[in-house]
Design an enzyme around this catalytic site. Structure first.
Site, mmCIF file in Angstrom:
data_model
loop_
_atom_site.group_PDB
_atom_site.id
_atom_site.type_symbol
_atom_site.label_atom_id
_atom_site.label_comp_id
_atom_site.label_asym_id
_atom_site.label_seq_id
_atom_site.Cartn_x
_atom_site.Cartn_y
_atom_site.Cartn_z
ATOM 1 C CB THR A 136 30.282 3.642 -3.369
ATOM 2 O OG1 THR A 136 31.456 2.861 -3.596
ATOM 3 C CG2 THR A 136 30.568 5.109 -3.620
ATOM 4 C CB CYS A 165 3.518 -5.698 0.334
ATOM 5 S SG CYS A 165 4.638 -4.339 0.448
ATOM 6 C CB SER A 201 11.143 4.437 3.291
ATOM 7 O OG SER A 201 11.070 4.294 1.901
ATOM 8 C CG HIS A 216 9.461 5.010 -1.834
ATOM 9 N ND1 HIS A 216 8.218 4.512 -2.125
ATOM 10 C CD2 HIS A 216 10.079 4.056 -1.088
ATOM 11 C CE1 HIS A 216 8.091 3.305 -1.583
ATOM 12 N NE2 HIS A 216 9.206 3.017 -0.946
ATOM 13 C CB THR A 260 12.995 -3.412 2.395
ATOM 14 O OG1 THR A 260 11.631 -3.191 2.030
ATOM 15 C CG2 THR A 260 13.287 -4.898 2.421
HETATM 16 C C1 LIG Z 1 5.582 0.407 7.282
HETATM 17 C C2 LIG Z 1 6.528 0.127 6.153
HETATM 18 N N1 LIG Z 1 7.757 -0.322 6.433
HETATM 19 C C3 LIG Z 1 8.657 -0.572 5.472
HETATM 20 C C4 LIG Z 1 8.339 -0.391 4.139
HETATM 21 C C5 LIG Z 1 9.366 -0.698 3.091
HETATM 22 O O1 LIG Z 1 9.940 0.479 2.582
HETATM 23 P P1 LIG Z 1 10.711 0.480 1.191
HETATM 24 O O2 LIG Z 1 9.673 0.429 0.120
HETATM 25 O O3 LIG Z 1 11.468 1.775 1.200
HETATM 26 O O4 LIG Z 1 11.622 -0.697 1.186
HETATM 27 C C6 LIG Z 1 7.067 0.061 3.794
HETATM 28 C C7 LIG Z 1 6.679 0.235 2.383
HETATM 29 O O5 LIG Z 1 5.563 0.001 1.996
HETATM 30 C C8 LIG Z 1 6.135 0.347 4.832
HETATM 31 O O6 LIG Z 1 4.908 0.795 4.571
#
Ligand SMILES: Cc1ncc(COP(=O)(O)O)c(C=O)c1O
Length: 376
Positions: free
Chosen positions: A236, A320, A198, A200, A70
């Site tokens: 940091t 989401c 990302s 995770h 994000t």
């Molecule tokens: C295509 C995509 N972009 C961005 C994100 C956001 O990543 P984060 O959860 O690390 O903020 C996600 C998470 O579901 C995603 O699937």
């Protein structure tokens, strides 16, 4: 329980956790400090970054450590638009981006930028012709995701890059959160100027991500403060998080598409195409680890509960948009028929998935169809 919701998040890998703990125990000093412990931590950070840059074939470039996909997307969208606004105020993205891109674009509109949202076909793919039509002399930024998080559709990034670089001076950013680790993500081959990742989604840690930048491409900072990360992201730097991200990337980055995921995906597709009450979304040109199924006349959450009662964790179209039970913007964008659009379930494979899990999945799908046919 069998976990098949890896596009929402993944289980952290033991090796990633170990490197995170080891770095925390020894390299906890601030990498910006001038003393010896600070310098040693900084060396570790630089090494982790070099490794990451090599993994995406961007050795000459830069990587900014962020709090996740994000933040990386916000830094790219807002940061590039602000940095290049003396050249123009036109931005192009697609209708099926993650909210962290779409809502950053909405924010840009409030600042006076003009944003075009490319449509997609029923396979969730943009058209190069539409991109060609929309590109203008004053286009400063194009952001097109690599793999869609709800459908798995893969965008033709290399072809887009060729066109963008031929016709404009726009920066080309891609959200590669769902592709890296499943498909090759080579910044030179894809022709992109910046990518978001990302941790995770890659068996790494939550709240860690990165924005990779080609040499000479710089967004304006959106986080102001101590000027860390070459002034691009103040705060940091958590070196253990950066080390853990490098580890997760090293363990997951692939040179070829993962064949086991493709085999599992095909197994599910073969099963589903037998039934009229299921529509497989984007069966062609889709990433191997995501299968989205739409059940006729059924609510997505009903299907998710049935799967859960039968030992399988899957999600409605995306974590989401799953809370309000409405068809999300992606499902609307592909024009899915009304009878199917509220019944979308996303199944996503990961490192913990096995052949047995897929056999169990197939059997639950078959039983669920039986239940639907009997009128629940
Ligand atoms: C295509 C995509 N972009 C961005 C994100 C956001 O990543 P984060 O959860 O690390 O903020 C996600 C998470 O579901 C995603 O699937």
């Amino acid at each position: 329980m069998i976990y098949l919701d890896n596009s929402s998040t993944t289980q952290p890998d033991n090796a990633v956790l170990e490197s995170f703990i080891a770095a925390n125990l020894e390299y906890y000093a601030n990498p910006a400090s001038l003393h010896r412990m600070g310098r040693e931590t900084d060396v570790l950070l630089r090494r982790a970054k070099e490794q990451m840059l090599q993994l995406v074939n961007n050795r000459e470039g830069e990587v900014v450590i962020t709090s996740g996909g994000t933040e990386s997307n916000n830094l790219a969208l807002i940061g590039f638009a602000m940095a290049y606004r003396s050249r123009g105020n036109h931005v192009i993205t697609t209708k099926i981006e993650h909210p962290s891109v779409l809502l950053a674009c909405k924010h840009l509109e409030t600042l006076g930028f003009e944003v075009d949202y490319l449509s997609v076909d029923e396979q969730g793919i943009i058209s190069i012709e539409e991109l060609d039509e929309k590109l203008r002399k004053d286009t400063i930024l194009v952001s097109i995701m690599h793999v869609n998080n709800e459908l798995g559709s893969i965008q033709p990034l290399a072809a887009c890059a060729e066109l963008i670089h031929k016709k404009s001076r726009a920066v080309f950013h891609s959200d590669c959160v769902q592709s890296i680790g499943k498909l090759p993500v080579n910044m030179q081959h894809l022709g992109v100027d910046a990518i978001t990742v990302s941790a995770h989604k890659l068996n790494g840690l939550k709240n860690t991500g990165a924005l990779f930048l080609k040499k000479g491409i710089k967004p304006q900072a959106i986080m102001h403060g101590g000027g860390q990360e070459n002034g691009l992201r103040s705060g940091t730097v958590s070196v253990p998080n950066a080390v853990a991200l490098a580890k997760a990337l090293r363990l997951s980055v692939v040179e070829k598409e993962r064949a086991d995921y493709r085999t599992w995906r095909n197994r599910v597709l073969e099963t589903c195409t037998k039934y009229e009450n299921i529509q497989v979304l984007c069966p062609k040109n889709s990433a191997p680890h995501i299968v989205s199924l739409a059940f006729r006349g059924i609510k997505g959450e009903v299907a998710v509960n049935y799967f859960q009662e039968n030992g399988l964790i899957v999600s409605t179209s995306s974590a989401c948009s799953s809370k309000n039970g409405q068809a999300g913007h992606v499902i609307e964008a592909i024009g899915l028929h009304n009878r199917f659009k509220n019944g979308v379930v996303r199944i996503s494979f990961g490192n913990t998935t096995t052949d047995e899990h897929i056999e169990q999945l197939v059997s639950v799908i078959e039983r669920f169809i039986d239940v639907i046919e009997k009128g629940m």
